[in-house]
Design a protein around this motif. Structure first.
Motif, PDB file in Angstrom:
ATOM      1  N   VAL A  88      -9.132  68.677  -4.365  1.00 21.69           N
ATOM      2  CA  VAL A  88     -10.479  68.657  -4.920  1.00 21.69           C
ATOM      3  C   VAL A  88     -10.385  69.920  -5.940  1.00 21.69           C
ATOM      4  N   ILE A  89     -11.132  69.849  -6.890  1.00 26.89           N
ATOM      5  CA  ILE A  89     -10.976  71.038  -8.057  1.00 26.89           C
ATOM      6  C   ILE A  89     -12.502  71.365  -8.289  1.00 26.89           C
ATOM      7  N   ILE A  90     -12.780  72.636  -8.116  1.00 23.19           N
ATOM      8  CA  ILE A  90     -14.094  73.209  -8.400  1.00 23.19           C
ATOM      9  C   ILE A  90     -13.986  73.791  -9.834  1.00 23.19           C
ATOM     10  N   GLY A  91     -14.831  73.174 -10.697  1.00 20.68           N
ATOM     11  CA  GLY A  91     -14.872  73.739 -11.977  1.00 20.68           C
ATOM     12  C   GLY A  91     -14.068  72.999 -13.193  1.00 20.68           C
ATOM     13  N   GLY A  92     -14.597  72.281 -14.125  1.00 19.87           N
ATOM     14  CA  GLY A  92     -14.000  71.635 -15.057  1.00 19.87           C
ATOM     15  C   GLY A  92     -13.887  72.288 -16.324  1.00 19.87           C
ATOM     16  N   GLY A  93     -13.487  73.557 -16.549  1.00 23.09           N
ATOM     17  CA  GLY A  93     -13.185  74.019 -17.566  1.00 23.09           C
ATOM     18  C   GLY A  93     -11.845  73.847 -17.931  1.00 23.09           C
ATOM     19  N   LEU A  94     -10.858  74.553 -18.915  1.00 24.71           N
ATOM     20  CA  LEU A  94      -9.570  74.354 -19.275  1.00 24.71           C
ATOM     21  C   LEU A  94      -8.856  74.538 -18.157  1.00 24.71           C
ATOM     22  N   ALA A  95      -9.036  75.463 -17.056  1.00 23.41           N
ATOM     23  CA  ALA A  95      -8.242  75.566 -15.889  1.00 23.41           C
ATOM     24  C   ALA A  95      -8.227  74.499 -15.048  1.00 23.41           C
ATOM     25  N   GLY A  96      -9.678  73.991 -14.615  1.00 22.29           N
ATOM     26  CA  GLY A  96      -9.519  73.019 -13.602  1.00 22.29           C
ATOM     27  C   GLY A  96      -8.996  71.590 -14.148  1.00 22.29           C
ATOM     28  N   LEU A  97      -9.344  71.303 -15.611  1.00 25.48           N
ATOM     29  CA  LEU A  97      -8.809  70.143 -16.274  1.00 25.48           C
ATOM     30  C   LEU A  97      -7.509  70.114 -16.358  1.00 25.48           C
ATOM     31  N   THR A  98      -6.734  71.355 -16.820  1.00 22.91           N
ATOM     32  CA  THR A  98      -5.302  71.278 -16.697  1.00 22.91           C
ATOM     33  C   THR A  98      -4.711  70.992 -15.274  1.00 22.91           C
ATOM     34  N   ALA A  99      -5.251  71.509 -14.282  1.00 26.14           N
ATOM     35  CA  ALA A  99      -4.694  71.125 -13.012  1.00 26.14           C
ATOM     36  C   ALA A  99      -4.963  69.824 -12.749  1.00 26.14           C
ATOM     37  N   GLY A 100      -6.089  69.108 -12.985  1.00 31.40           N
ATOM     38  CA  GLY A 100      -6.539  67.787 -12.702  1.00 31.40           C
ATOM     39  C   GLY A 100      -5.456  66.875 -13.453  1.00 31.40           C
ATOM     40  N   ILE A 101      -5.175  67.158 -14.649  1.00 34.04           N
ATOM     41  CA  ILE A 101      -4.550  66.166 -15.447  1.00 34.04           C
ATOM     42  C   ILE A 101      -3.025  66.414 -14.911  1.00 34.04           C
ATOM     43  N   THR A 102      -2.538  67.386 -14.687  1.00 30.12           N
ATOM     44  CA  THR A 102      -1.143  67.611 -14.105  1.00 30.12           C
ATOM     45  C   THR A 102      -1.065  66.985 -12.751  1.00 30.12           C
ATOM     46  N   LEU A 103      -2.106  66.990 -11.863  1.00 30.61           N
ATOM     47  CA  LEU A 103      -1.929  66.435 -10.743  1.00 30.61           C
ATOM     48  C   LEU A 103      -1.902  64.621 -10.759  1.00 30.61           C
ATOM     49  N   GLN A 104      -3.077  64.438 -11.588  1.00 37.35           N
ATOM     50  CA  GLN A 104      -3.107  62.972 -11.745  1.00 37.35           C
ATOM     51  C   GLN A 104      -1.630  62.425 -12.491  1.00 37.35           C
ATOM     52  N   GLU A 105      -1.233  63.191 -13.442  1.00 34.06           N
ATOM     53  CA  GLU A 105       0.042  62.834 -13.992  1.00 34.06           C
ATOM     54  C   GLU A 105       1.282  62.395 -12.890  1.00 34.06           C
ATOM     55  N   ALA A 106       0.894  63.322 -12.053  1.00 38.65           N
ATOM     56  CA  ALA A 106       1.861  63.238 -10.738  1.00 38.65           C
ATOM     57  C   ALA A 106       1.526  62.447  -9.861  1.00 38.65           C
ATOM     58  N   GLY A 107       0.589  61.541 -10.004  1.00 42.48           N
ATOM     59  CA  GLY A 107       0.150  60.483  -9.234  1.00 42.48           C
ATOM     60  C   GLY A 107      -0.699  60.802  -7.920  1.00 42.48           C
ATOM     61  N   ARG A 108      -1.532  61.756  -8.077  1.00 43.66           N
ATOM     62  CA  ARG A 108      -2.247  62.323  -7.022  1.00 43.66           C
ATOM     63  C   ARG A 108      -3.713  61.871  -7.483  1.00 43.66           C
ATOM     64  N   LYS A 109      -4.430  61.695  -6.338  1.00 47.52           N
ATOM     65  CA  LYS A 109      -5.939  61.365  -6.547  1.00 47.52           C
ATOM     66  C   LYS A 109      -6.821  62.723  -6.249  1.00 47.52           C
ATOM     67  N   THR A 110      -7.552  63.062  -7.408  1.00 46.42           N
ATOM     68  CA  THR A 110      -8.298  64.323  -7.512  1.00 46.42           C
ATOM     69  C   THR A 110      -9.672  63.995  -8.158  1.00 46.42           C
ATOM     70  N   VAL A 111     -10.464  64.904  -7.634  1.00 47.33           N
ATOM     71  CA  VAL A 111     -11.882  65.012  -7.968  1.00 47.33           C
ATOM     72  C   VAL A 111     -12.006  66.376  -8.621  1.00 47.33           C
ATOM     73  N   ILE A 112     -13.097  66.398  -9.800  1.00 54.79           N
ATOM     74  CA  ILE A 112     -13.277  67.592 -10.338  1.00 54.79           C
ATOM     75  C   ILE A 112     -14.798  67.870 -10.347  1.00 54.79           C
ATOM     76  N   VAL A 113     -15.511  68.820  -9.685  1.00 55.03           N
ATOM     77  CA  VAL A 113     -16.927  68.869  -9.383  1.00 55.03           C
ATOM     78  C   VAL A 113     -17.054  70.262 -10.694  1.00 55.03           C
ATOM     79  N   SER A 114     -18.094  69.951 -11.424  1.00 59.04           N
ATOM     80  CA  SER A 114     -18.362  71.164 -12.514  1.00 59.04           C
ATOM     81  C   SER A 114     -19.682  71.139 -12.881  1.00 59.04           C
ATOM     82  N   ALA A 115     -20.233  72.345 -12.450  1.00 56.90           N
ATOM     83  CA  ALA A 115     -21.526  72.662 -12.817  1.00 56.90           C
ATOM     84  C   ALA A 115     -21.864  72.899 -14.432  1.00 56.90           C
ATOM     85  N   GLY A 116     -21.898  71.811 -15.005  1.00 57.29           N
ATOM     86  CA  GLY A 116     -22.169  72.171 -16.398  1.00 57.29           C
ATOM     87  C   GLY A 116     -20.876  72.444 -17.150  1.00 57.29           C
TER      88      GLY A 116
END
Ligand SMILES: Cc1cc2nc3c(=O)[nH]c(=O)nc-3n(C[C@H](O)[C@H](O)[C@H](O)COP(=O)(O)OP(=O)(O)OC[C@H]3O[C@@H](n4cnc5c(N)ncnc54)[C@H](O)[C@@H]3O)c2cc1C
Ligand code: SF4
Ligand code: SF4
Lengths: 404, 378
Positions: B6-34
């Motif tokens: 679960v990733i809190i924040g969808g800026g550059l850091a959150g998206l980079t972590a999310g993409i890297t984990l999805q590329e590795a086949g993990r199931k992730t969610v990003i919650v971002s307040a704006g």
């Protein structure tokens, strides 16, 4: 009480840090230069209007109330609420007959249903459309939603006895669309909930949620509907019932627009009102029930998230349910307003803007070329079917057709 | 609802972590307040060279061309700043002065590009400047609302008629060896800026405007799309409101929109940004991390938070959440076992990962790597 509490405004416009991110994502700004954009129409304009109502700008009527500005604002400013509240407070112009007609979904439906075959024939005819276009400024390109001769309420009343047999029960706020235009969606919901072991009952006389009245300046009528609906919902809540819905816009209106714009207190019922997709997802997740799907079901589905569902933040329940069906190839369409925004796109003066707003979405649908589109909103359905030629199905109806 | 991470924040850091984990086949969610700080990002990451290949490939897979090249970036006030990693449409100059004669082109009525500042700065470095304005009929309708004659609105028009702008500039151009334009090209189509650079009669560069940043928004949109194509769930406009922690392990969070439906995860990544994004908050006496109440490294004496010189590096920018060597966030002196802190919430506490956007990228990679290489927890 702190100083901040004394100085806070209704929709926290003073939290705005002027970043213009909202304006960058507003769907109206690129297509209608007469619209000042959310920052200017919202927090900036509010500052002026509070000094002198003279600064109220009629162009605020171009706002779709899609809430996209609020979804992207990094400071949590209720931009669209500021704009809509300003229209309610300062706009003294009377709604046109056409706007009253379009907004009165309840009224029009009650009137039209016994004559459904005739009305459907009439509003479908080129000549009638040209007359509507010329006399009422309802754009001739629009197809009117068909009125169904047999309402959903009557159907469910006839099946009340068998529904009562289920041990677990929910009440259903079906909304005007299911009752007058598309009872099949209501029947699909009953089928899916029954498969989960849940019986469905009507509320004790729901009324139109009033969303179109709010956007067409009929605040007094909308407030009356809101008060009525809250009391009806309260009765269900008192009986310990969850109230499920299938329309994302009705749900959003009752949960958030009633208190924010109409100042109708819904605290007692707000949490009990949930979209059926969320209710079903949670029932499955908790292990309380399971659904069995057909083995031969195959569909390539492109899912469009309606603006108000995006604002509610519940799109993921619909998405996850669709992904659960074996044989479904799921494609999430980019976040983009379809342009209809309820009655907005029906108005002749908005037709072009409405189509321009939706264009990137229509283009993407065409590029993806799905078997059909999935979407939780009835007005998005009209817009997408008219503009793309693809069929649009509600996630609940898809679940129903995929059930074993 | 349950996710691997679960990733809190969808800026550059959150998206980079999310993409890297999805590329590795993990199931992730990003919650971002704006939306996030990428909307202010001018196209240049910081200047270290670390992880050059990985970063380049990461962006290329997302359809975002970047380049590493040692050089100087020309800033909006006509000054220069060293840079290495940038979006491809950012021109880097090997040395100053950059040219003998420059043509500065602006759109008439666009007030968020300070041509006079730019010229003044450049002339100090020995460049003679000429300022011209472009008037295109396609831009006329924007003027109906002069208050919103902003970078993004111009960029939308330019996406379809940049060729006309180029044709007009060719006419304006005399003998200048440098053409400077505001950064208002290629909102949806990343290939446009490159085409413009190739079509102009002299070397050219795009100079940052007042926010929002056109290349920043483009980058954000491309990363979000990449994340969703990889199957990630992005909850935009929702805010994480609380977290459950037991024995040093985070088990679940709640959000404003999902209220009673908790989101469970095996790992959590806190990428909620700095003060701007409310990942960090300053009270009169301390700097706090509002969500988990993590330990924050900051100067006790409030007088030490600021420097009088507005343009100096400000000490408060270095305050940030405390982490252990592997970026586990520290609470009450103990690292939480499955919570990583990444991006600008770290402030200047982890210079080993670089600064600014480079810090966001490298810490996000490091957290994602720690998750993909560790064994599943009990
Ligand atoms: C105005 C400005 C300009 C900058 N320009 C540059 C530049 O040109 N080059 C450069 O290299 N760096 C620049 N930076 C530095 C920038 O901080 C980093 O480059 C990077 O973008 C930071 O990314 P991040 O993901 O850590 O944080 P952010 O981009 O700030 O994202 C954090 C996100 O978390 C969300 N969030 C916060 N709390 C919660 C919560 N409780 N629940 C859910 N979501 C939450 C926020 O809404 C936000 O979307 C700039 C920073 C700022 C503020
Ligand atoms: S996005 Fe929010 S903070 Fe930024 S200008 Fe709009 S209302 Fe203000
Ligand atoms: S609600 Fe929609 S149309 Fe209205 S200002 Fe906000 S983004 Fe624009």
């Amino acid at each position: 009480m702190t100083l901040q509490e004394y100085t806070a405004s209704a929709h926290n416009f003073e939290e705005c840090m002027k970043c213009t991110i909202c304006t960058a994502y507003c769907p109206v700004v690129p297509v209608n230069p007469r619209y000042p954009g959310p920052k200017q129409a919202g927090p900036d304009g509010e500052r002026l209007r509070l000094k002198d109502p003279y600064f109220f700008n009629k162009a605020l009527k171009y706002c779709l109330n899609c809430k996209r500005c609020e979804v992207v604002c990094p400071s949590g400013v209720k931009v669209a609420d500021i704009i809509q509240a300003a229209r309610i407070k300062y706009d003294r112009s009377k709604p046109k007959i056409r706007d009253r007609m379009l907004a009165g979904t309840d009224f029009m439906g009650t009137l039209a249903r016994p004559f459904a075959p005739i009305v459907n024939g009439m509003t479908g005819l080129g000549a009638t459309k040209a007359v509507l276009d010329a006399t009422l400024a309802i754009d001739r390109h629009r197809t009117f939603p068909k009125y169904s001769a047999h309402g959903f309420e009557g159907w469910l009343k006839r099946h009340a006895r068998e529904q009562a047999k289920f041990e677990r029960q929910v009440a259903y706020f079906h909304g005007c669309y299911v009752n007058y235009n598309f009872p099949q969606l209501g029947k699909d919901l009953v089928k899916v909930l029954n498969a989960l072991g849940v019986g469905v009952q009507l509320l004790e006389g729901e009324k139109c949620c009033g969303v179109a009245m709010i956007s067409n300046g009929m605040t007094r009528e909308a407030t009356r509907h809101a008060q009525h609906n809250v009391s009806v919902l309260q009765k269900a809540v008192d009986k310990g019932l969850t109230v499920v819905t299938t329309s994302s816009t009705c749900t959003f209106t009752i949960r958030d627009e009633y208190p924010e714009l109409l100042k109708v207190d819904n605290a007692g019922v707000r949490d009990a009102l949930v979209l059926a997709t969320r209710y079903i997802y949670q029932a499955l997740e908790s292990g309380a029930a399971t659904l069995r799907f057909r083995e031969d079901y195959h569909a390539r589905i492109a899912y469009h998230t309606p603006c108000h569902l995006e604002k509610l933040g519940w799109g993921l329940f619909s998405q996850e349910l669709l992904k659960m069906i074996p044989g479904v190839e799921f494609i999430l369409l980019d976040s983009n307003c379809c342009g209809i925004a309820g009655t907005y796109g029906f108005k002749k003066e908005n037709y072009e803007a409405s189509q321009a707003i939706g264009k990137p979405l229509f283009d993407q649908v065409e590029a993806v070329n799905p078997d059909f589109i999935a979407c939780d909103c009835e007005t998005c359905k009209w817009q997408l079917e008219m503009s793309t030629g693809y069929t649009v199905k509600h996630p609940i109806s898809i679940l129903a057709e995929a059930l074993a | 609802m349950r996710f691997d991470t679960v990733i809190i924040g969808g800026g550059l850091a959150g998206l980079t972590a999310g993409i890297t984990l999805q590329e590795a086949g993990r199931k992730t969610v990003i919650v971002s307040a704006g939306q996030n700080a990428l909307h202010f990002f001018s196209g240049t990451f910081e200047s270290t060279e670390a992880e050059r290949e990985r970063i380049t490939e990461f962006f290329v897979r997302a359809g975002i061309p970047v380049h590493f090249q040692d050089g100087q970036r020309l800033m909006p006030a006509g000054t220069f700043r060293p840079a290495a990693l940038s979006l491809e449409d950012v021109t880097l100059f090997p040395q100053t002065p950059v040219s003998s004669k420059a043509l500065i082109v602006n759109f008439s009525g666009f007030h968020d590009f300070f041509t006079a500042f730019l010229a003044e700065g450049l002339e100090k470095n020995g460049t003679t400047c000429r300022i011209c304005t472009l008037d295109l009929p396609e831009m006329e309708h924007l003027r109906l609302s002069p208050s919103e004659m902003r970078s993004v609105n111009i960029a939308r028009v330019m996406d379809s008629c940049w060729e006309k702008a180029v044709a007009d500039i060719r006419v304006m151009h005399k003998d200048e060896d440098l053409i400077l334009l505001p950064q208002v090209f290629g909102l949806k189509d990343a290939s446009i800026p490159g085409k413009i650079l190739a079509a102009l009669p002299a070397r050219a560069a795009f100079i940052g405007t007042m926010p929002p940043s056109v290349p920043g928004i483009r980058t954000q949109m491309q990363l979000k799309r990449r994340y969703e194509i990889l199957g990630g769930t992005f909850l935009m406009g929702d805010e994480v409101t609380s977290a459950a922690i037991h024995d040093g392990v985070v088990s679940s969070i709640t959000t404003r929109n999902l209220d009673t439906s908790r989101i469970f995860g095996e790992y959590f990544i806190l990428a909620s940004g700095g003060y701007f994004s409310k990942g960090l908050a300053a009270t009169p006496v301390q700097v706090v991390e509002p969500l988990f109440r993590l330990d924050v490294a900051f100067e006790e004496d409030r007088n030490g938070w600021y420097r009088q010189d507005f343009f100096a590096d400000q000490p408060y920018m270095d305050f940030g959440v405390k982490t252990d060597a592997d970026l586990h966030a520290v609470k009450d002196g103990q690292p939480l076992k499955n919570l990583f802190a990444v991006g600008s919430i770290l402030g200047g506490t982890r210079p080993d990962f670089g600064s600014a956007a480079g810090l966001a990228l490298r810490t996000a990679f490091a957290a994602a790597d720690a998750i993909t290489t560790s064994k599943p927890q009990e």
